[in-house]
Design an enzyme around this catalytic site. Sequence first.
Site, PDB file in Angstrom:
ATOM      1  N   HIS A  15       0.821  -1.205   0.000  1.00  0.00           N
ATOM      2  CA  HIS A  15       0.000   0.000   0.000  1.00  0.00           C
ATOM      3  C   HIS A  15       0.860   1.263   0.000  1.00  0.00           C
ATOM      4  O   HIS A  15       1.697   1.452   0.882  1.00  0.00           O
ATOM      5  CB  HIS A  15      -0.893  -0.019   1.243  1.00  0.00           C
ATOM      6  N   HIS A  57      -1.760  11.247  -1.942  1.00  0.00           N
ATOM      7  CA  HIS A  57      -3.074  10.740  -1.574  1.00  0.00           C
ATOM      8  C   HIS A  57      -4.076  11.859  -1.311  1.00  0.00           C
ATOM      9  O   HIS A  57      -5.163  11.893  -1.883  1.00  0.00           O
ATOM     10  CB  HIS A  57      -2.967   9.856  -0.329  1.00  0.00           C
TER      11      HIS A  57
END
Length: 248
Positions: A15, A57
């Site tokens: 991730h 992000h």
Amino acid sequence: MSLTTPWPYPRWIAHRGAGKLAPENTLAAFRHGASFGYTMFECDVKLSADGVPFLLHDASLQRTSNGRGIAGELSYGELAQLDAGSWHSRTFAGEGIPSFENVARYCLHNGFFLNIEIKPTPDTERATGEIVAAYAAHLWASASVPPLLTSFKIEALEGAAAAAPHLPRGLLADTLFRGWLDKAVQLGCVAVVLNHALWDTETVAKAQAAGLRTLSYTVNDDWAAQRLIELGTDGIITDRVDLFSPAS
């Protein structure tokens, strides 16, 4: 791609590069994840004000850099000057915000696989999908395994499909909203990527009956990973690159 053809990606996906062990969405994170044997990585890609895809992000810069404000309102030249490592630890001080192209070339050079989450700045969903997919199509033009493009944003996936229909796509979802499966099929997706708690025998069976692969985020506990393996799912996105061996 379909359930009748081999799934070309490994089960274990790191991730944002290396989970929480390195500053997320940086080249340092990818290198750190690779040091644990991972060969597939997930990252978030959005557009700068001058249309350059880069990794980040959040919509804003504050959490993971020394910048302020909305990242998509700055040029990539301005973004590249920021420190995206010091917030994590001194070890990574000075680590920059990478362009998508730099990360792509790192993966291609090392034979790594990539799950690109298209993460648009609000109100740029369609354009981000189109441009990121076009970049990916160009960069992976001669690669045997393309990247997997995913997004929570329907408009971004529509843009990706229009720009590079041959690239595989996956619908991300954190709830089983009404018509989730039909929407994934309508978008021409090859996979659905759900919050891991949403998968059970019924949801896996429905997705597989529709010809879709089943992936999960973000899985950081042994019991959760084992449950997903027993359910027969195809991919596990994890922060715990130090806990789960991708060779297992």
